[in-house]
Scaffold this active site. Structure first.
Site, PDB file in Angstrom:
ATOM      1  CG  ASP A 196      -2.066   0.994   1.042  1.00  0.00           C
ATOM      2  OD1 ASP A 196      -2.098   1.710   0.023  1.00  0.00           O
ATOM      3  OD2 ASP A 196      -2.931   1.047   1.933  1.00  0.00           O
ATOM      4  CB  ALA A 197       3.444   2.184  -2.169  1.00  0.00           C
ATOM      5  CE  LYS A 198      -4.095   4.864  -0.223  1.00  0.00           C
ATOM      6  NZ  LYS A 198      -3.626   3.883   0.797  1.00  0.00           N
ATOM      7  NE  ARG A 199       6.236   4.963  -3.214  1.00  0.00           N
ATOM      8  CZ  ARG A 199       6.074   4.903  -1.889  1.00  0.00           C
ATOM      9  NH1 ARG A 199       4.941   5.280  -1.335  1.00  0.00           N
ATOM     10  NH2 ARG A 199       7.049   4.478  -1.109  1.00  0.00           N
ATOM     11  CG  ASP A 213      -2.682   6.533   2.796  1.00  0.00           C
ATOM     12  OD1 ASP A 213      -3.759   6.209   3.334  1.00  0.00           O
ATOM     13  OD2 ASP A 213      -1.957   5.716   2.194  1.00  0.00           O
TER      14      ASP A 213
END
Lengths: 316, 316
Positions: A106-109, B111
């Site tokens: 879960d890095a949301k890059r 996030d």
């Protein structure tokens, strides 16, 4: 090479449980006994923190390994502990995979194409060190992405998924209270921004649909917005959906069910704090955290299965 | 405590140069002589890669330290080299700050609130290790963010900027070819998505406006879109703008100038590959990379100053 959507669908059928456990540790979640032991073995407090987080995660994984298909470490929680924290992240992922769990990074890059390639090497693949050596940093089975930059920033990950059998979840409608600030804006054709993003995700995932009927390119849709989720499932009939917001963020199993397909597949529900900190809710001593997490994981599994049955979407 | 926008504005006036050097290294940019030396000192190829990247960055910084106000390491390029790469990132940032340069952490993090707090600790502040110890991972002066999740995911960084004097640039109109996929969609009130994001940025930055008249909360606006940039400067008259896309991505100094305020301030133009790989363009041997970068940095400074003069926005 097995498609990620097929791997995940098979693991969900095998465990009968569409739950992913978030591994988002804070040092003060870890029992004092583990922290003490880590202090004895480590050279300094930062290294001790990394070791304590890793041991905590190991016990959480052991507690649920036969019950759940996947874990989802959130990178921020490791980055905040610096290099020793990132070493703990790396070891946690290796450990989870060695036990047969799928790992969603879960890095949301998000970035432009050339930089997205570097992120894809870092998190899904590996990087050449010249001559014959190479470096694998994370080697996850799946990654979360933010699609604000459009296809350029997504394409390198799609290419990697085609080549290596990984998956990617793209943010569509997030679970947080201010999700609507940008995502709910209405376009001149009547769609919302998040619906437009969902259409992109459906399109970007077309070449990665597996035998399960689902694509390895999925969407993040918060369980906190069940009405939106119903519509998004229609816009993305073939995309995996990752559903955050259950438990600590307030959504129920009935809310989460909106993201599943009519076959009771295609979605996985995340719980982080409600699983990791189950010992607090159950009033158990911190040393019993693993037992408490196992009990909570069973309760969550049954809660989701009951809700799917009520909705007529029971897992086959 | 000095506001980030004021620190940056002062450094730009001091150097007469609104350039930020991107530090986005690939191992094959580094001269063989440096890589050989790193192999001799390191325990394994991954550690050697980290060492080589750090030495390469050090020489790049030394080459331009009196010429430019800031550097911008892009995290993907370090993450792809794993833990040794991230150690090189950390050392690079410490080194740049010790030489008086401002450091913009190009991480594009995003996030939900609780996780954004962890990222803020990781990249701008520090994390408690219990008792009296704490861990500072990055400790940058500024960070890049993606606002798709709305204010929840931004607020922890704003709080940190108020407390610690850092800054944040939020993606508005990115420099890549597919930026428009989502950002150019037109809303039912006639605004584009990127204009709506710009209005958010203007609003989010209101409490962080410094003596310079600019806010520490800025926007990323690609130089590749000069017409959009003119409009965005009007929507965000008090926000710093970070301008990628000059050089390797094809935008000129005249394109970049659209993001500056009427006072010739308020913007900084990024160049990564065109500065780091100047030796290739100049046909110099790789060992002369630092000299080539210095020459290119001077040429870029003069190019920007001339363009600002032509546009009647000369730096005072």
């Amino acid at each position: 090479m097995v498609n990620f959507a097929d791997k995940l669908t098979n693991k969900i059928k095998e465990t009968g449980n569409p739950t992913v456990m978030g591994l988002d540790p804070m040092l003060d979640y870890v029992p004092a006994s583990i922290r003490r032991q880590a202090s004895l073995e480590a050279a300094d407090p930062a290294e001790a923190a990394g070791l304590a987080l890793y041991w905590f995660n190991q016990q959480l994984i052991d507690a649920v390994v036969d019950l759940i298909p996947a874990v989802k470490p959130q990178f921020a929680y490791y980055e905040q502990y610096g290099v020793p924290g990132l070493a703990a992240l790396q070891k946690t992922i290796t450990y989870a995979q060695s036990k047969g769990l799928l790992v969603i990074a879960d890095a949301k890059r998000n970035d432009i194409g050339s930089t997205a390639e570097a992120y894809s090497r870092a998190i899904l693949d590996q990087t050449s060190l010249g001559e014959s050596a190479s470096q694998s940093f994370i080697g996850a089975d799946c990654i979360t992405l933010n699609g604000y930059l459009g296809i350029d920033g997504i394409k390198p990950f799609l290419d990697q998924c085609l080549k290596g059998g990984q998956g990617a979840y793209i943010l569509v409608r997030t679970s947080n209270p201010s999700a609507g600030d940008l995502q709910d804006l209405v376009l001149n054709d009547g769609r919302t921004v998040y619906e437009a993003m969902a259409e992109k995700v459906a399109q970007w995932g077309q070449d990665l649909i597996g035998q399960s009927g689902y694509s390895s390119v999925g969407a993040v849709v918060g369980a906190t917005w069940p009405r939106q989720a119903e519509k998004l499932r229609q816009i993305m009939p073939h995309n995996l959906i990752l559903v955050p917001g259950y438990g600590a963020q307030g959504a129920t199993a009935d809310d989460a069910v909106a993201s599943f397909g009519p076959d009771g597949q295609g979605a996985i529900v995340n719980a982080s704090r409600s699983l990791m900190l189950a010992y607090k809710k159950q009033g158990l001593p911190a040393d019993d955290f693993a037992t408490a997490t196992r009990l909570e994981a069973i309760a969550m599994r049954d809660d989701l299965r009951d809700a799917l049955k009520r909705a007529g979407r029971a897992i086959e």
